[in-house]
Write an enzyme that holds these catalytic residues in place. Structure first.
Site, PDB file in Angstrom:
ATOM      1  N   SER A  70      18.971 -33.455  31.594  1.00 55.46           N
ATOM      2  CA  SER A  70      19.005 -32.298  32.149  1.00 55.46           C
ATOM      3  C   SER A  70      19.787 -30.685  31.339  1.00 55.46           C
ATOM      4  O   SER A  70      19.009 -29.547  31.029  1.00 55.46           O
ATOM      5  CB  SER A  70      20.722 -32.427  31.984  1.00 55.46           C
ATOM      6  OG  SER A  70      21.084 -30.718  33.042  1.00 55.46           O
ATOM      7  N   THR A 130      23.269 -27.954  37.794  1.00 57.77           N
ATOM      8  CA  THR A 130      24.379 -28.524  37.632  1.00 57.77           C
ATOM      9  C   THR A 130      24.026 -29.466  36.433  1.00 57.77           C
ATOM     10  O   THR A 130      23.489 -30.001  36.663  1.00 57.77           O
ATOM     11  CB  THR A 130      25.446 -28.868  38.671  1.00 57.77           C
ATOM     12  OG1 THR A 130      26.323 -29.052  37.495  1.00 57.77           O
ATOM     13  CG2 THR A 130      25.323 -29.822  39.432  1.00 57.77           C
ATOM     14  N   GLU A 131      24.875 -28.608  35.450  1.00 61.82           N
ATOM     15  CA  GLU A 131      24.565 -29.397  33.977  1.00 61.82           C
ATOM     16  C   GLU A 131      24.388 -30.726  33.937  1.00 61.82           C
ATOM     17  O   GLU A 131      24.137 -31.242  32.855  1.00 61.82           O
ATOM     18  CB  GLU A 131      24.821 -28.810  32.206  1.00 61.82           C
ATOM     19  CG  GLU A 131      26.176 -28.661  32.956  1.00 61.82           C
ATOM     20  CD  GLU A 131      26.489 -27.104  33.026  1.00 61.82           C
ATOM     21  OE1 GLU A 131      26.329 -26.075  34.257  1.00 61.82           O
ATOM     22  OE2 GLU A 131      27.633 -26.386  32.898  1.00 61.82           O
ATOM     23  N   ASN A 132      25.847 -31.008  34.764  1.00 65.32           N
ATOM     24  CA  ASN A 132      26.173 -32.335  34.532  1.00 65.32           C
ATOM     25  C   ASN A 132      24.801 -33.611  35.575  1.00 65.32           C
ATOM     26  O   ASN A 132      24.982 -34.738  36.000  1.00 65.32           O
ATOM     27  CB  ASN A 132      27.544 -33.285  35.241  1.00 65.32           C
ATOM     28  CG  ASN A 132      27.545 -31.866  36.576  1.00 65.32           C
ATOM     29  OD1 ASN A 132      27.045 -30.954  36.204  1.00 65.32           O
ATOM     30  ND2 ASN A 132      28.360 -33.027  36.958  1.00 65.32           N
ATOM     31  N   ASN A 150      21.112 -21.851  37.687  1.00 62.73           N
ATOM     32  CA  ASN A 150      22.436 -22.452  36.772  1.00 62.73           C
ATOM     33  C   ASN A 150      23.656 -21.538  37.157  1.00 62.73           C
ATOM     34  O   ASN A 150      23.573 -20.498  35.708  1.00 62.73           O
ATOM     35  CB  ASN A 150      22.237 -23.193  35.497  1.00 62.73           C
ATOM     36  CG  ASN A 150      23.648 -24.071  35.012  1.00 62.73           C
ATOM     37  OD1 ASN A 150      24.888 -22.986  34.951  1.00 62.73           O
ATOM     38  ND2 ASN A 150      23.470 -25.212  34.657  1.00 62.73           N
TER      39      ASN A 150
END
Lengths: 238, 228, 238, 228
Positions: free
Chosen positions: B95, B53-55, B30
């Site tokens: 996530s 990607t944390e979204n 990340n």
């Protein structure tokens, strides 16, 4: 380069050590990774703690693993079925330990293990024998019991399709505990009915993203465990 | 690399290369917004890295080409990106299960300050006039095993960013594994700072001068010989 | 018979009352239910607590709702963007309350709200200002902070396709907070780019099962919020 | 219904019909294994009900026709079933989020005993020779707002199953909303039992005799007039 595919079930279960905690997917026979379990029977690791919803039927799959005296403890919600004989007998003789957990609490404890949540509160089992000895706490006027995450050294999971990154999709209600068990193990071992090329699984439809999966073996014609049970088969094969 | 020696320290590109060199084949990574994003461009050949990607995307690809941006395919910095074959989309709770559960191998973040114990401050200046915003930074440092920081060694006004103790509000305590600056690569271990490598032209003494906490030679790290 | 489809965004947001807690999906502009938010601006419910990852951009969508003074408190992880003007100004003037929550904790608190988990422990934010005043507890030698579930009276969510049972699929990273917000509200209101017949969504690929959805409105050409912001549009339309 | 009057009490079919009558249009329903499963066959025309099975399916259809059974499409009782158009599959944690989170409207369960306070015992006889097994019963009673019990009024040996206090291990405390037996339909409210309806030929007195706790006429229920 990333390629999680291994060539055989034996290779897939290599390294499962004595005393390991092993999660096994499936709700009864649906979703049970029979071929991986049988490879584990052959592999002979013992003194295992098994986390699974049930405790096996007949003399194949999880029942065979138990019958082969490789399991010292089982954490499950429903060890009793009309066709389970191995676990009940060993349990009555005191030869296997049982931790009985409500089904939803079991699923949530496994998810918590995978999600980095060490403990959570749940209303399930409050005021019942299964909450005995556990912390009870009141939130907004209702009592909840504290439950702890379960993690595993290994998970054995059956799925429908996989790619070499470890992205998985399942088939119908055979999905059940697979996705959360993939999350909760240091090493997640999967048998897939079919291995496909990267991109063949729609990224919108991936159920288990590859990050949760470490080894994949293709078992293109997995045994129907309920048939094996009905035919009174035994593993090692009789 | 030779060109960089003309001025003291590594360029931004070289800093990103230094980080990229330490990302192993098969890593789930990340990258924070800003300078960390540059790292993706420098992964050595022969290594395959999967970006999270944390979204809600694993298998993030390059930035979208001009004209083919999709407003519903963005990264955590809200840039338009692409997805690679073998990508997967998921919701925010899943996530962050990846992050918090320790499944992401490495994250690369920027910093206001890093302490000698590995404390990180990168989300708030503490200035009451600023709007506080934390995003996923605290989750990343709490959940990801290897937290790499990429940062200029000093602030624009010359103050040390690597300090004995952070005076900015913390993102996490004892979380940073390694710091990549324009002057050096520094490991944090057992609450001490060990210099792995210095940029051409940088001396241990000048590095110590520009660092707000005591630094040590990597040779002094316990078990160093065995590990290298 | 089950049919959750309503005819207009106005009808969809009917009944949102003063003082309600309203979750709004989206990560920045991606997944933001602009048309539903604008309907809520027209509807004029005030004193709302909004739960959303961000605090709006420009003068449309969530920013318009805030600018219209309908929001007294916002629970979010990242209220600051290069193009947010409304929230920062009102916050500095003390006209809106902010509860800042780490992004993963926000997602998990919402999921917990939907899953009947009143509280859980997480390592995120321990030893930081965001853990101040919260219970810290040690499990297996590590500190964790107790976080509580968030529930809502209403959720406003944008999705890609829906059927009349309320089964939903999303588009790419516009999925983000939608699925957990659907779970956590008494009344979940969804705008779908397309409403399809029952069975057209593969049951293996449903992301939000219909049980979590109460009202659906088709908005076949939703505005691209980032474009509206870039064009400096304002709602009510300037 | 007239035929049933020939012997005292309702038949199993009638009991299932009684439950089905109280399931509203649009309800999300979980039916326990055994007697509760019968209820699905008797939903009045014009009502659409969606069945949840906790092993990961919303929109469960009828039992699979002989010859078209799919071993990977089963219900909680491990019977081969089907899925309706508009169904959805999901994993166990999501399935129990539906249950625990209060999203299922009604569940129908069997019982060993129900107390006058609505305590339910249906998972363990307490006999140490029996293998304990709980499944999803405790989650259902903890999470579902309306818990309906369908059971014979008495055991085969004639003992009351509706009692002052359960002596079997509890599944949940104060969880049962309504009890459907062969003799009566009984509401549990404010820790008291109120008889809504009695089977043809059953008198209040005979019902009281066969019940291990005090029963009341529905007319005595607080707010009864307003609610009916």
């Amino acid at each position: 380069m990333i390629n999680k595919i291994v060539e055989s079930a034996a290779e897939a279960v290599a390294g499962i050590f004595d005393g390991a905690t092993v999660m096994i997917s499936g709700f009864g026979e649906a979703g049970s990774p029979v071929e991986l379990i049988h490879a584990l029977v052959d592999q002979r690791a013992k003194n295992l703690t098994v986390v699974s919803n049930n405790a096996g039927s007949g003399h194949v799959g999880l029942a065979a693993l138990i019958e082969n005296r490789q399991v010292s403890k089982i954490i499950c919600s429903f060890p009793r079925t009309t066709i389970s004989v191995v676990f009940p007998e060993m349990y009555r003789r005191g030869e296997i330990e049982l931790e009985l957990v409500p089904q939803g609490t079991l699923a949530e404890r496994i998810r918590a293990g995978g999600a980095g949540i060490p403990a959570f509160y749940t209303p399930t089992s409050v005021n019942t024998p299964l909450a005995e000895g556990k912390e009870v706490r009141r939130f907004n006027g209702r009592d909840y019991v504290l439950e702890h995450a379960i993690k595993a050294d290994f998970s054995l999971v059956k799925c429908h399709m996989a790619d070499k990154y470890g992205n998985l999709v399942y088939n119908k209600t055979a999905r059940n505990f697979g996705p959360v068990m993939c999350m909760a193990a240091k090493t997640t071992i999967v048998q897939a009915r079919k291995i496909v090329e990267l991109g063949e699984i729609d990224p919108e439809c991936v159920v288990t993203p590859g990050i949760f999966v470490h080894r994949i073996v293709e078992v293109s014609n997995p045994a129907d465990e309920s048939k094996l049970v009905a035919e009174e088969r035994r593993y090692p094969w009789n | 690399m030779e060109l960089a020696a003309q001025k003291e320290g590594w360029s931004l590109t070289e800093m990103a290369q230094n980080v990229a060199r330490d990302i192993h084949d098969g890593a789930y990574v990340n990258l924070g917004i800003g300078m960390p994003e540059m790292v993706a461009g420098f992964i050595p050949e022969g290594r395959e890295v999967i970006y999270h990607t944390e979204n809600g995307l694993l298998g993030m690809g390059a930035v979208a080409a001009s004209g083919s941006e999709d407003p519903e395919l963005v990264n955590a910095g809200k840039k338009y990106v692409t997805a690679i074959p073998g990508a997967a989309y998921f919701h925010h709770a899943d996530s962050f299960a990846m992050i918090r559960g320790g499944h992401i191998d490495i994250c690369v973040l920027g910093a206001y300050q890093v302490s000698q114990e590995g404390d990180l401050a990168n989300w708030s200046t503490g200035n009451p006039e600023d709007i506080p915003a934390v995003g996923g930074a605290m989750d990343l440092v709490a959940g990801v095993p290897s937290v790499f920081v990429i940062t200029k060694h000093c602030t624009k006004s010359g103050e040390a960013k690597i300090v004995k103790e952070c005076n900015y509000p913390l993102t996490g305590k004892k979380v940073v594994s390694r710091i990549y600056t324009d002057l050096a690569i520094i490991d944090v271990q057992n609450e001490k700072l060990f210099v792995r490598e210095m940029a051409p032209g940088v001396t241990f003494e000048s590095l110590q001068q520009q660092t707000g906490a005591e630094i040590h030679l990597i040779q002094e790290m316990e078990g160093h010989d065995k590990k290298e």
